[in-house]
Design a protein around this motif. Structure first.
Motif, PDB file in Angstrom:
ATOM      1  N   ARG A 188       6.440  18.414  17.626  1.00 34.08           N
ATOM      2  CA  ARG A 188       6.344  18.846  16.218  1.00 34.08           C
ATOM      3  C   ARG A 188       7.442  18.172  15.384  1.00 34.08           C
ATOM      4  NH1 ARG A 188       5.934  23.915  18.616  1.00 34.08           N
ATOM      5  NH2 ARG A 188       7.848  24.768  17.697  1.00 34.08           N
ATOM      6  N   GLN A 189       8.656  18.154  15.931  1.00 30.13           N
ATOM      7  CA  GLN A 189       9.767  17.526  15.199  1.00 30.13           C
ATOM      8  C   GLN A 189       9.480  16.037  14.948  1.00 30.13           C
ATOM      9  OE1 GLN A 189      13.645  17.865  17.068  1.00 30.13           O
ATOM     10  NE2 GLN A 189      14.575  16.454  15.612  1.00 30.13           N
ATOM     11  N   ALA A 190       9.027  15.335  15.987  1.00 31.18           N
ATOM     12  CA  ALA A 190       8.761  13.893  15.845  1.00 31.18           C
ATOM     13  C   ALA A 190       7.634  13.642  14.836  1.00 31.18           C
ATOM     14  CB  ALA A 190       8.415  13.295  17.203  1.00 31.18           C
ATOM     15  N   ALA A 191       6.630  14.537  14.826  1.00 32.40           N
ATOM     16  CA  ALA A 191       5.510  14.366  13.896  1.00 32.40           C
ATOM     17  C   ALA A 191       5.980  14.555  12.451  1.00 32.40           C
ATOM     18  CB  ALA A 191       4.406  15.372  14.228  1.00 32.40           C
ATOM     19  N   PHE A 192       6.863  15.550  12.237  1.00 32.54           N
ATOM     20  CA  PHE A 192       7.405  15.724  10.882  1.00 32.54           C
ATOM     21  C   PHE A 192       8.273  14.532  10.487  1.00 32.54           C
ATOM     22  CE2 PHE A 192       6.310  20.335  10.980  1.00 32.54           C
ATOM     23  CZ  PHE A 192       5.711  20.404   9.731  1.00 32.54           C
ATOM     24  N   GLU A 193       8.989  13.955  11.460  1.00 31.34           N
ATOM     25  CA  GLU A 193       9.782  12.758  11.149  1.00 31.34           C
ATOM     26  C   GLU A 193       8.863  11.628  10.665  1.00 31.34           C
ATOM     27  OE1 GLU A 193      12.128  12.120  14.689  1.00 31.34           O
ATOM     28  OE2 GLU A 193      13.533  13.705  14.158  1.00 31.34           O
ATOM     29  N   CYS A 194       7.671  11.534  11.285  1.00 34.63           N
ATOM     30  CA  CYS A 194       6.687  10.540  10.808  1.00 34.63           C
ATOM     31  C   CYS A 194       6.273  10.837   9.366  1.00 34.63           C
ATOM     32  CB  CYS A 194       5.433  10.555  11.698  1.00 34.63           C
ATOM     33  SG  CYS A 194       5.707   9.826  13.315  1.00 34.63           S
ATOM     34  N   LEU A 195       6.020  12.118   9.065  1.00 31.17           N
ATOM     35  CA  LEU A 195       5.617  12.472   7.694  1.00 31.17           C
ATOM     36  C   LEU A 195       6.710  12.100   6.693  1.00 31.17           C
ATOM     37  CD1 LEU A 195       3.818  15.948   7.890  1.00 31.17           C
ATOM     38  CD2 LEU A 195       2.824  13.731   7.319  1.00 31.17           C
ATOM     39  N   VAL A 196       7.986  12.339   7.073  1.00 31.69           N
ATOM     40  CA  VAL A 196       9.090  12.009   6.172  1.00 31.69           C
ATOM     41  C   VAL A 196       9.089  10.504   5.897  1.00 31.69           C
ATOM     42  CG1 VAL A 196      11.605  11.946   5.916  1.00 31.69           C
ATOM     43  CG2 VAL A 196      10.508  13.971   6.915  1.00 31.69           C
ATOM     44  N   ASP A 220       9.168  28.036  11.871  1.00 36.43           N
ATOM     45  CA  ASP A 220       9.421  27.191  13.039  1.00 36.43           C
ATOM     46  C   ASP A 220      10.895  27.150  13.419  1.00 36.43           C
ATOM     47  OD1 ASP A 220       8.946  25.396  15.136  1.00 36.43           O
ATOM     48  OD2 ASP A 220       7.415  24.348  13.975  1.00 36.43           O
ATOM     49  N   GLU A 221      11.161  26.526  14.570  1.00 36.11           N
ATOM     50  CA  GLU A 221      12.539  26.374  15.024  1.00 36.11           C
ATOM     51  C   GLU A 221      13.287  25.417  14.101  1.00 36.11           C
ATOM     52  OE1 GLU A 221      12.946  25.731  19.308  1.00 36.11           O
ATOM     53  OE2 GLU A 221      10.947  26.602  19.567  1.00 36.11           O
ATOM     54  N   GLU A 222      14.613  25.544  14.119  1.00 38.11           N
ATOM     55  CA  GLU A 222      15.424  24.823  13.135  1.00 38.11           C
ATOM     56  C   GLU A 222      15.170  23.307  13.077  1.00 38.11           C
ATOM     57  OE1 GLU A 222      19.604  25.751  11.699  1.00 38.11           O
ATOM     58  OE2 GLU A 222      20.011  24.055  13.022  1.00 38.11           O
ATOM     59  N   PRO A 223      15.142  22.575  14.225  1.00 37.95           N
ATOM     60  CA  PRO A 223      14.965  21.120  14.118  1.00 37.95           C
ATOM     61  C   PRO A 223      13.663  20.735  13.394  1.00 37.95           C
ATOM     62  CG  PRO A 223      15.451  21.755  16.393  1.00 37.95           C
ATOM     63  CD  PRO A 223      15.270  23.016  15.624  1.00 37.95           C
ATOM     64  N   VAL A 224      12.619  21.563  13.569  1.00 38.12           N
ATOM     65  CA  VAL A 224      11.331  21.276  12.922  1.00 38.12           C
ATOM     66  C   VAL A 224      11.407  21.653  11.438  1.00 38.12           C
ATOM     67  CG1 VAL A 224       8.842  21.684  12.980  1.00 38.12           C
ATOM     68  CG2 VAL A 224      10.169  21.728  15.112  1.00 38.12           C
ATOM     69  N   ALA A 225      11.961  22.843  11.172  1.00 37.69           N
ATOM     70  CA  ALA A 225      12.069  23.305   9.780  1.00 37.69           C
ATOM     71  C   ALA A 225      12.888  22.317   8.944  1.00 37.69           C
ATOM     72  CB  ALA A 225      12.712  24.689   9.741  1.00 37.69           C
ATOM     73  N   LEU A 226      13.948  21.768   9.544  1.00 41.27           N
ATOM     74  CA  LEU A 226      14.789  20.811   8.810  1.00 41.27           C
ATOM     75  C   LEU A 226      13.991  19.591   8.376  1.00 41.27           C
ATOM     76  CD1 LEU A 226      18.117  20.866  10.887  1.00 41.27           C
ATOM     77  CD2 LEU A 226      17.807  21.674   8.547  1.00 41.27           C
ATOM     78  N   GLN A 227      13.107  19.097   9.268  1.00 40.73           N
ATOM     79  CA  GLN A 227      12.294  17.930   8.912  1.00 40.73           C
ATOM     80  C   GLN A 227      11.262  18.289   7.837  1.00 40.73           C
ATOM     81  OE1 GLN A 227      12.824  14.793   9.681  1.00 40.73           O
ATOM     82  NE2 GLN A 227      14.572  15.425  10.899  1.00 40.73           N
ATOM     83  N   ALA A 228      10.746  19.511   7.893  1.00 42.18           N
ATOM     84  CA  ALA A 228       9.768  19.946   6.882  1.00 42.18           C
ATOM     85  C   ALA A 228      10.423  19.965   5.495  1.00 42.18           C
ATOM     86  CB  ALA A 228       9.230  21.331   7.246  1.00 42.18           C
TER      87      ALA A 228
END
Length: 868
Positions: A234-242, A270-278
């Motif tokens: 999930r974190q890596a996917a949000f990094e792609c969106l960013v 979500d967990e912090e690393p994911v929320a931060l990317q969102a």
């Protein structure tokens, strides 16, 4: 040689064994590079070898192909390309084989090594079969090999530039990567590797993002991956969106509503690393829209090719409440931790960017939250309300914010002294700093600081300077902006009555036992410098009293005992701060004759201190002491010559410091200051200076950013010594001509264009100084042969149409200098020049009054030269 044993020894806990092994490896590499690389790749590929040696072998291989320093990297690439072809094929075969190793560390290191080799070979049109062989059987591979192959593709995209791989291969890479990401892929490691690889490959996907079907497919898979049960995916996917939000902003419109749903769910649950990317996704959209709105000034007529979609404005009513929620997720100790980053801080940062994007529209959405939470018993709500207020102070107009600030100010001053919670105080002091930075100063119509509240503001801030280091550091920042706002206030400043108290309080803070925490000591000196810089003539006697105080402090750092390396670093940092403070004081007192006269009684002692600082020999101090000496030279004028015999060797050391190139650049600047101060008295030192500057220019080890100031420095020296410059003219002009040819055309990104403009400016400043230096001298005719080339350079940069305003002003000035110094010799050349006339007319009608002024002077000089 038994390479396994040496690699094990190189990781030994026994220092002597380790050093010996490292020496052996170094010799092996130097004496027989082919054998060295072959045995390392063999070690890496051998399943019977211990994992530690395989991993280290891979790491050493990677470092034999790449380095951070440009000239070292260049050398390693050259060596690899010269290796025997068979040996290279053997190494590459070992690497490809290792991708299917069951040992993760071996596979992962190999992925990086393959990418490094590809980074060298693909641009040379070598190893063309690599991508094909990686992709050929990717779907039949066992999961471990599939994961390693995807990881390799990701690293490869990071190493090479998009123009090296043709579109057909890009399509195949993206297909493999996107399939690896899809939910039907059962193995999470494979999905993660694929998602990370997509992140690296996005720069290659221009054509694919221009095709609706392909783009839809990629976006669908990325959005699905943000819902994976595995947090790392999930974190890596949000990094792609960013990354997509900044690379393909103009393609986002069809997906933005879905992305809003996904990001809001992640921010809330979500967990912090994911929320931060969102949250980062929306910050990134703000960055894009701020850039577009700044560039186009908000007027989007039909000709704008990068329209703004106003995503933030549309999302505002839903986005702002969501960001305000995140502000309540603070961490207990975030104020003490320098590198802290959490959901609340990310949310506040994003809120600040939203405010800069939409301006006044954000205010009514945030004010109710502030009013409701600011008095709550729970510290988290009071802190969040204060943070929200501080975050929206840049962007909205002062007219919109002033009424709110007037209500909030007394409340905040009271909270800063009375709130029981340290977090709330910390954020309150920060917010006051932001108020003074954006809503105070000569540009703001209705002042928020009046005779009635100025005393209270200063008293509260000085009281807070005694609070915990993190609060004191923020209070010091607020004092900084408070002083800065009165910079152009006229002969008398509202801060004058408090000057002594403020200075005393800042000096006291620098002596606190805990001044090393939260950057407090540094912040206090920075604020002291600003208070001095913005002070008025009324307080000049007090600034004079500060001179012996700071000198004594600097003297104390020099009475050193034997220091440990840690203590030495702290000592040199303190010396840097004190030299910086003296520099500001020298500039302040040197700027008017009466105070300069009194100040000069200290000059010998101060210079003595600076020379002792140099004798401590630490690069950071060098820089601040060097800058302070530049200021002293400016104030002392021709009298500075008495310090030159002793100072000269440090000047030379600074010019030779290629490693710390900032020190070199600062020293070059100081040579300019000294030339202006000494004028012809600098002649005895010119041979050494000019020889070193020419040497610096021809070195490929010196950072390119130092080269423009070196050219400007030629101009300063020539202006100082006049016709004596004849001795260096040939060498200097030859260096200038070759740089001029290089900098006529710009190519590349914004950074390159900016550098080229700074190079042009340095070259033009040199020409200007040389022409003005030779003016009215019998040797003027020495310059005639160079005039055609200079005019050709001016034509060239005019035709390119990418000069910035600074270059334009210097360039039109040089045209004037040429006419002014060479008279009729220049007149006919200027008349024949391709673009001089157009360039002059363009500058005459410029809206920039500096350019216009230079152009009017040039016009006069040219008409005199032509009429002769």
């Amino acid at each position: 040689m038994e390479v396994t044993k040496v690699l094990l020894d190189a990781q030994s806990i026994d220092g002597a064994v380790r050093k010996n092994a490292e020496e052996t490896l170094k010799q092996f590499q130097e004496q027989n590079l082919t054998g060295f690389l072959l045995s390392l790749s063999g070690e890496l590929a051998n399943e019977e070898k211990p994992v530690e040696t395989r991993k280290l072998a891979g790491l050493i291989l990677k470092n034999a192909l790449d380095a951070k320093e440009q000239h070292r990297k260049f050398e390693l690439v050259r060596r690899w390309l010269l290796l025997d072809g068979n040996a290279k094929s053997q190494i590459k075969a070992c690497l490809l084989k290792t991708l299917s190793s069951p040992v993760y560390d071996a596979r992962s290191t190999t992925s990086q090594v393959i990418a490094k080799v590809a980074g060298i070979e693909l641009p040379q049109k070598q190893w063309p079969e690599l991508i094909g062989s990686l992709l050929s059987s990717i779907h039949q591979l066992p999961a471990v090999a599939k994961q390693a192959t995807l990881e390799t593709l990701g690293y490869l995209c990071e190493e090479v530039s998009p123009d090296v791989i043709d579109q057909d291969q890009v399509n195949k890479i993206l297909t493999a990567v996107v399939q690896g990401m899809s939910a039907s892929e059962g193995n999470n490691d494979v999905r993660l590797a694929a998602t990370t690889a997509l992140y690296n490959a996005l720069g290659f996907a221009q054509a694919n993002f221009s095709n609706d079907m392909e783009r839809d497919y990629i976006m669908r898979v990325v959005c699905e991956a943000t819902l994976s049960p595995e947090v790392r995916i999930r974190q890596a996917a949000f990094e792609c969106l960013v990354s997509i939000s900044s690379t393909y902003y103009e393609k986002l419109a069809p997906y933005i509503q879905d992305i809003f749903k996904i990001t809001s769910k992640a921010m809330k649950e979500d967990e912090e690393p994911v929320a931060l990317q969102a949250i980062e996704f929306w910050s990134s959209i703000c960055d894009e829209e701020i850039d577009i709105l700044e560039e186009y000034g908000g007027d989007f007529t039909g000709d704008s090719d990068v329209p703004c979609f106003y995503f933030i404005k549309q999302a505002l009513p839903a986005l702002v409440p969501m960001l305000l929620e995140t502000l309540l997720k603070q961490e207990e100790d975030q104020d003490q931790d320098e590198g802290a980053w959490n959901i609340a801080m990310a949310g506040g940062t994003c809120l600040g960017l939203v405010a800069r994007t939409v301006g006044d529209d954000i205010v009514p959405l945030v004010v109710p939250f502030i009013e409701e939470s600011i008095t709550k018993p729970d510290w988290r709500q009071r802190e969040a309300a204060t943070y929200a207020f501080g975050s929206i102070l840049e962007g909205p107009s002062p007219e919109k914010l002033t009424p709110l600030v007037n209500v909030a100010l007394p409340f905040m001053l009271s909270a800063l002294t009375k709130d029981p919670n340290s977090h709330v105080k910390d954020t309150t002091a920060w917010t006051l700093g932001r108020i003074f930075e954006f809503i105070h100063g000569s540009a703001v119509d209705s002042p928020i600081i009046t005779q009635a509240n100025c005393q209270q503001i200063v008293t509260v801030l000085l009281q807070s300077m005694k609070d915990t280091p993190n609060v004191a550091e923020k209070a010091s920042g607020a004092l900084y902006f408070l002083a800065q706002g009165y910079e152009e206030v006229g002969p008398s400043s509202p801060l004058t009555p408090f000057f002594q108290e403020i200075v005393q309080s800042l000096l006291t803070a620098t002596h606190r036992e805990d001044a090393g925490e939260s950057r407090l000591r540094t912040a206090a000196y920075e604020t002291l410098n600003e208070v001095v810089r913005c002070s008025t003539d009324e307080t000049a006697p007090l600034v004079l009293q500060l001179v012996p105080v700071i000198m004594m402090e600097l003297h104390n750092t020099l009475e050193g005992q034997k220091l440990s390396s840690d203590e030495r670093e702290k000592q040199s940092e303190l010396q840097g701060l004190l030299c910086g403070c003296l520099q500001v004081i020298i500039q302040k007192l040197g700027s008017s004759e009466p105070t300069k006269y009194v100040f000069m009684q200290y000059a010998d002692q101060i210079m003595g201190l600076f020379l002792r600082v140099f004798a401590c020999r630490s690069a950071t101090v060098h820089e601040e002491a060097m800058l302070a000496i530049g200021a002293l030279a400016y104030a002392a004028g021709p009298d500075f010559v008495k310090y030159m015999p002793e100072f000269y060797r440090y000047l030379e050391m600074g010019l030779q410091n290629f490693e710390e190139y900032q020190v070199c650049a600062v020293t070059v600047g100081v040579v300019g200051d000294i030339s202006r101060a000494l004028e012809e008295k600098i002649v005895p030192f010119c041979d050494g200076i000019m020889t070193q500057l020419l040497k610096n220019l021809s070195s490929n080890q010196l950072h390119r950013s130092v080269k423009p100031p070196i050219f400007s420095c030629f101009g300063d020296v020539a202006l100082a010594v006049g016709e004596y410059f004849e001795k260096y003219l040939m060498w200097a002009m030859s260096a200038l001509q070759s740089a001029a040819e290089l900098s006529t055309h710009t190519a590349g990104d914004d950074e390159m264009i900016e550098y080229t403009n700074s190079l042009r400016n340095g070259i033009l400043e040199a020409y200007s100084g040389i022409f003005q230096g030779f003016k009215n001298s019998p040797k003027t005719q020495l310059l005639i042969p160079y005039a055609p080339h200079i005019l050709q350079f001016l034509d060239g940069i005019y035709m390119e149409k990418d000069m910035d305003d600074v270059v334009m002003k210097t360039a039109i000035g040089v045209l004037g200098d040429l006419a002014d110094t060479l008279g009729s010799h220049a007149g006919s050349l200027i008349q024949q020049s391709v673009s001089s006339k157009d360039f002059l007319n363009e500058c005459l009608s410029s809206e920039d009054h500096m350019i216009k002024e230079s152009a009017e002077w040039a016009k006069l000089a040219i008409s005199r030269a032509i009429s002769v």
